[in-house]
Design an enzyme around this catalytic site. Sequence first.
Site, PDB file in Angstrom:
ATOM      1  N   ARG A 102     -11.527   2.504   7.472  1.00  0.00           N
ATOM      2  CA  ARG A 102     -10.368   1.769   7.970  1.00  0.00           C
ATOM      3  C   ARG A 102     -10.624   0.278   7.759  1.00  0.00           C
ATOM      4  O   ARG A 102     -11.740  -0.211   7.955  1.00  0.00           O
ATOM      5  CB  ARG A 102     -10.108   2.061   9.448  1.00  0.00           C
ATOM      6  CG  ARG A 102      -9.533   3.451   9.719  1.00  0.00           C
ATOM      7  CD  ARG A 102      -8.126   3.590   9.153  1.00  0.00           C
ATOM      8  NE  ARG A 102      -7.496   4.858   9.502  1.00  0.00           N
ATOM      9  CZ  ARG A 102      -7.537   5.952   8.750  1.00  0.00           C
ATOM     10  NH1 ARG A 102      -8.220   5.934   7.606  1.00  0.00           N
ATOM     11  NH2 ARG A 102      -6.905   7.046   9.129  1.00  0.00           N
TER      12      ARG A 102
ATOM     13  N   GLU B 251      -2.219  -3.957   5.298  1.00  0.00           N
ATOM     14  CA  GLU B 251      -1.815  -3.096   4.186  1.00  0.00           C
ATOM     15  C   GLU B 251      -0.291  -3.054   4.109  1.00  0.00           C
ATOM     16  O   GLU B 251       0.353  -2.562   5.040  1.00  0.00           O
ATOM     17  CB  GLU B 251      -2.384  -1.684   4.368  1.00  0.00           C
ATOM     18  CG  GLU B 251      -3.904  -1.638   4.320  1.00  0.00           C
ATOM     19  CD  GLU B 251      -4.472  -0.220   4.511  1.00  0.00           C
ATOM     20  OE1 GLU B 251      -3.662   0.729   4.680  1.00  0.00           O
ATOM     21  OE2 GLU B 251      -5.697  -0.066   4.488  1.00  0.00           O
TER      22      GLU B 251
ATOM     23  N   HIS C 280      -5.370   2.421  -0.467  1.00  0.00           N
ATOM     24  CA  HIS C 280      -5.576   3.472   0.532  1.00  0.00           C
ATOM     25  C   HIS C 280      -5.228   4.840  -0.062  1.00  0.00           C
ATOM     26  O   HIS C 280      -4.503   5.641   0.547  1.00  0.00           O
ATOM     27  CB  HIS C 280      -4.730   3.185   1.782  1.00  0.00           C
ATOM     28  CG  HIS C 280      -5.297   3.810   3.025  1.00  0.00           C
ATOM     29  ND1 HIS C 280      -5.174   3.239   4.275  1.00  0.00           N
ATOM     30  CD2 HIS C 280      -5.994   4.963   3.227  1.00  0.00           C
ATOM     31  CE1 HIS C 280      -5.754   4.000   5.188  1.00  0.00           C
ATOM     32  NE2 HIS C 280      -6.266   5.049   4.579  1.00  0.00           N
TER      33      HIS C 280
END
Length: 334
Positions: free
Chosen positions: A240, A269, A288
């Site tokens: 993360r 993000e 991601h």
Amino acid sequence: MNTLKTACVAWDAEEIPEWVPPQIEAAGVKFEALQCQTASEALLFARNADIIWVMGGSNLITREIIPQLDSCGAIIRSGSGTDNIPVDLATEYGIIVANTPDATTVPVAEHTIGLLLSVVRRIPIHDRLVRQGEWNDSKSTPRFLLQGSTVGLIGFGRIARCVADRLAPFGVKLILVYDPFVDAEAIVKGNVKNVDLPQLLSESDFISIHTPLLEETHHLISEVEISQMKSTCVVINTSRGSVVDNKALANALREGRVWGAGLDVLESEPPDEDDLLLQLDNVVLTSHIGARHEGHLDGFWQLSVETIIDLSRGKWPVSYVNPGVKPRWKLTER
């Protein structure tokens, strides 16, 4: 256990596969689904559900609604990370928080190795050079080999263990592990060395981060920790974004205090246009995508359905993140 009701309040897909509702209902579980947009809508829809299912990273299950889920005995978060669920409060209310990490283990481990090789071998830089018409084998020469190196793994859960297995054929000299919760059997079986964080930071040539985002792991890697790393260190993060202080890491990369980084996750993000990380050649970034591959959602759906069925049969789920919970239901071990 009486007939249960499962409410799916969000899913990261265009639609729920046709096979999902009948498979759940064949186990004697009532199934309802609504793509909720707000926490209040999720509460209204799922208030009387025994199992609440969040298929993905939606933030619908908030601290405000947990105390109002009078019937809920379990929340299922499809995937690995549960930072979008208030696990501590759910535990306080006797609600199991289950996840499906086995659906992401192999792809994230492979992506970790891919990022590491991309940074170490400077593959993106040379790809750009060739495309720009520059064929030069002496520019931006790769500096390191994995063979003979020391790799540090922060966290030693499913993904990190899978990474360790895939590092072994490269001939790494030593794999160090920092994980306060890992058991001795996993250390022996993984052929790794358990150390404290300062030792891992100072001795590792490559550091890969595999810890969940919790209150105590937020900015686990910040300026203090970065200052303990070798200036030749490469940092990989597929966990993360907020486990790492991105600004501190970017400054260290720019100033040469850290040699390179491969990041699949960021604090913001997508990143802001002026994010320093976007301007650095010694950083490889992906959006991601670590867990993704063609058909990757199939595993999320299947393992989640199996978790629902296990709970309906009075069994503990295969994976849950709050082992200290005192559940509202009487459950038997698997």
